[in-house]
Design an enzyme around this catalytic site. Structure first.
Site, PDB file in Angstrom:
ATOM      1  N   TYR A  10       0.823  -1.209   0.000  1.00  0.00           N
ATOM      2  CA  TYR A  10       0.000   0.000   0.000  1.00  0.00           C
ATOM      3  C   TYR A  10       0.862   1.266   0.000  1.00  0.00           C
ATOM      4  CZ  TYR A  10      -3.662  -3.298   1.456  1.00  0.00           C
ATOM      5  OH  TYR A  10      -4.532  -4.362   1.542  1.00  0.00           O
ATOM      6  N   PHE A  50     -19.439   1.153  -4.149  1.00  0.00           N
ATOM      7  CA  PHE A  50     -20.715   0.883  -4.817  1.00  0.00           C
ATOM      8  C   PHE A  50     -21.849   0.748  -3.815  1.00  0.00           C
ATOM      9  CE2 PHE A  50     -23.743  -2.498  -6.090  1.00  0.00           C
ATOM     10  CZ  PHE A  50     -24.420  -1.800  -7.079  1.00  0.00           C
ATOM     11  N   LEU A  51     -21.620  -0.017  -2.742  1.00  0.00           N
ATOM     12  CA  LEU A  51     -22.686  -0.297  -1.788  1.00  0.00           C
ATOM     13  C   LEU A  51     -22.950   0.846  -0.812  1.00  0.00           C
ATOM     14  CD1 LEU A  51     -21.977  -4.069  -1.053  1.00  0.00           C
ATOM     15  CD2 LEU A  51     -23.991  -3.109  -2.193  1.00  0.00           C
ATOM     16  N   SER A 108     -13.000  -4.892   1.203  1.00  0.00           N
ATOM     17  CA  SER A 108     -13.960  -4.251   0.290  1.00  0.00           C
ATOM     18  C   SER A 108     -15.400  -4.668   0.605  1.00  0.00           C
ATOM     19  CB  SER A 108     -13.619  -4.568  -1.167  1.00  0.00           C
ATOM     20  OG  SER A 108     -12.382  -4.012  -1.530  1.00  0.00           O
ATOM     21  N   PRO A 109     -15.807  -4.610   1.877  1.00  0.00           N
ATOM     22  CA  PRO A 109     -17.160  -5.030   2.234  1.00  0.00           C
ATOM     23  C   PRO A 109     -18.236  -4.085   1.708  1.00  0.00           C
ATOM     24  CG  PRO A 109     -16.113  -4.003   4.110  1.00  0.00           C
ATOM     25  CD  PRO A 109     -15.052  -4.138   3.058  1.00  0.00           C
ATOM     26  N   LEU A 110     -17.817  -2.894   1.281  1.00  0.00           N
ATOM     27  CA  LEU A 110     -18.755  -1.932   0.700  1.00  0.00           C
ATOM     28  C   LEU A 110     -18.580  -1.834  -0.808  1.00  0.00           C
ATOM     29  CD1 LEU A 110     -18.615   0.822   3.464  1.00  0.00           C
ATOM     30  CD2 LEU A 110     -20.319  -0.987   3.150  1.00  0.00           C
ATOM     31  N   ARG A 144     -16.101  -1.306  -2.808  1.00  0.00           N
ATOM     32  CA  ARG A 144     -15.299  -0.178  -3.317  1.00  0.00           C
ATOM     33  C   ARG A 144     -16.178   1.043  -3.577  1.00  0.00           C
ATOM     34  NH1 ARG A 144     -10.356  -2.819  -4.430  1.00  0.00           N
ATOM     35  NH2 ARG A 144     -10.613  -5.039  -4.831  1.00  0.00           N
ATOM     36  N   HIS A 194       0.303 -11.883   1.196  1.00  0.00           N
ATOM     37  CA  HIS A 194      -0.636 -11.059   0.428  1.00  0.00           C
ATOM     38  C   HIS A 194      -1.161 -11.788  -0.811  1.00  0.00           C
ATOM     39  CE1 HIS A 194      -1.490  -6.520  -0.434  1.00  0.00           C
ATOM     40  NE2 HIS A 194      -2.541  -7.267  -0.663  1.00  0.00           N
TER      41      HIS A 194
END
Length: 330
Positions: A55, A207-208, A201-203, A205, A122
């Site tokens: 990162y 979108f949710l 990315s539970p959302l 990225r 990773h």
């Protein structure tokens, strides 16, 4: 607020993914802004922070080390090895034991700590047996440089092979309403082996969250531009699904982000989502989901509405997908 098991540790049910503080989704925040996010996260009760050598090509670990060295005992520190910027300035996947050990030393220095609580491979380097890579990480456990071993983006078969070499504390893979691959086999394997499932990315990225309406407005270097689900034609189809999700969120008296995180938290006590954000209001909104519960009707409606059969576009482009060792829906 209840805690959740994460390897040898207990942590908040929702952790903080730190990647976006340094790269990926366009221009990252200033160092001062990133510092505010990290400090307020701890003040709110986030007790697991997730970073990686990749990162910001080391900058994210450097940020966490600089900002949080005085509060190191307040959170579980997770980082990752095996994918990094090499001497030629190119992203490289390398799981050779000597390289993993070197990467760990570099990470410890940047993070300004003596030990990393949870250290993930990773990516599995297919040129190196998973047993060899995990063996190197087990050496780091024996040396006291890391406490627990994790894997990222691996299949159930690879997880079991690795676990025979050394207990695997956690598996990190994308999981959300619109990315269900983990349901094929990895979630069951984690339960079987006692490994926590960490959902990145539970959302989806953004979108949710409902806050990304026009993908053409994404910055040129935003990684979502290379992801098929965010191609304009596919995204238009996916937005139609989102309008119906909004109706469910309204009925449940939740924001879209809270609904999506509550859905994950309610799936299994073994799941720890790690949404990332650069926005303090979103930081608070996300964390508030730990106190929310979906109705049984909402679970059923969401599962029928948005899943692998209704979402338009694949998760990654073919080049990136070729690097990933996870089961995929066909």
């Amino acid at each position: 607020m209840n805690s959740r098991k994460l390897g040898s540790f207990q942590c908040s049910p929702i952790g903080l993914g730190c990647m976006s503080l340094s790269h990926a989704y366009g221009t990252p925040p200033s160092e001062k802004e990133a510092e505010q996010v990290l400090l307020q996260a701890l003040d709110m009760g986030y007790s697991m922070l997730d970073t990686a050598a990749l990162y910001g090509f080391g900058n994210n670990e450097t940020l966490l080390g600089k900002v949080l060295k005085g509060r190191r005992n307040e959170f579980v520190l997770a980082s990752k090895c095996g994918m990094f910027k090499n001497d030629a300035g190119v992203r490289e996947i390398n799981g050779r034991p000597e390289m993993l050990k070197k990467t760990c030393e570099d990470s410890l220095r940047r993070l300004q700590t003596d030990v990393i609580d949870l250290y993930y491979l990773h990516r599995w380097d297919r040129n190196v047996p998973i047993e060899d890579s995990v063996g190197a990480l087990s050496d780091l456990v024996a040396e006291g440089k890391i406490r627990d071993i994790g894997l990222s983006e691996v299949s159930a078969d690879t997880l079991r092979k690795a676990h025979r070499t050394h207990p695997i504390a956690a598996v990190q893979t994308e999981y959300s309403l619109w990315t269900r691959n983990a349901e094929i086999a990895v979630l069951d394997a984690c339960r079987e082996l006692g490994a926590t499932f960490v959902a990145f990315s539970p959302l989806a990225r953004a979108f949710l969250t409902g806050k990304l309406r026009d993908v053409n407005a994404l910055e040129e270097k935003d990684i979502r531009r290379g992801m098929p689900r965010f191609y304009a034609d596919n995204y238009a189809v996916n937005l139609q699904l989102l309008s119906r999700v909004e109706e469910i969120a309204e009925a449940e008296d939740m924001t879209l982000a809270q609904l999506s995180l509550a859905w994950l938290l309610g799936r299994d006590e073994n799941i720890v989502p790690i949404p990332g954000t650069t926005n303090l209001n979103h930081l608070k909104e996300n964390f508030s989901a730990v106190d929310l519960q979906l109705s049984a009707e909402a679970f059923q409606q969401l599962d029928q509405l948005i899943n692998q059969n209704t979402v338009a576009g694949s998760r990654y482009n073919p080049a990136t997908q070729a690097e990933i060792d996870t089961e995929e829906f066909v």
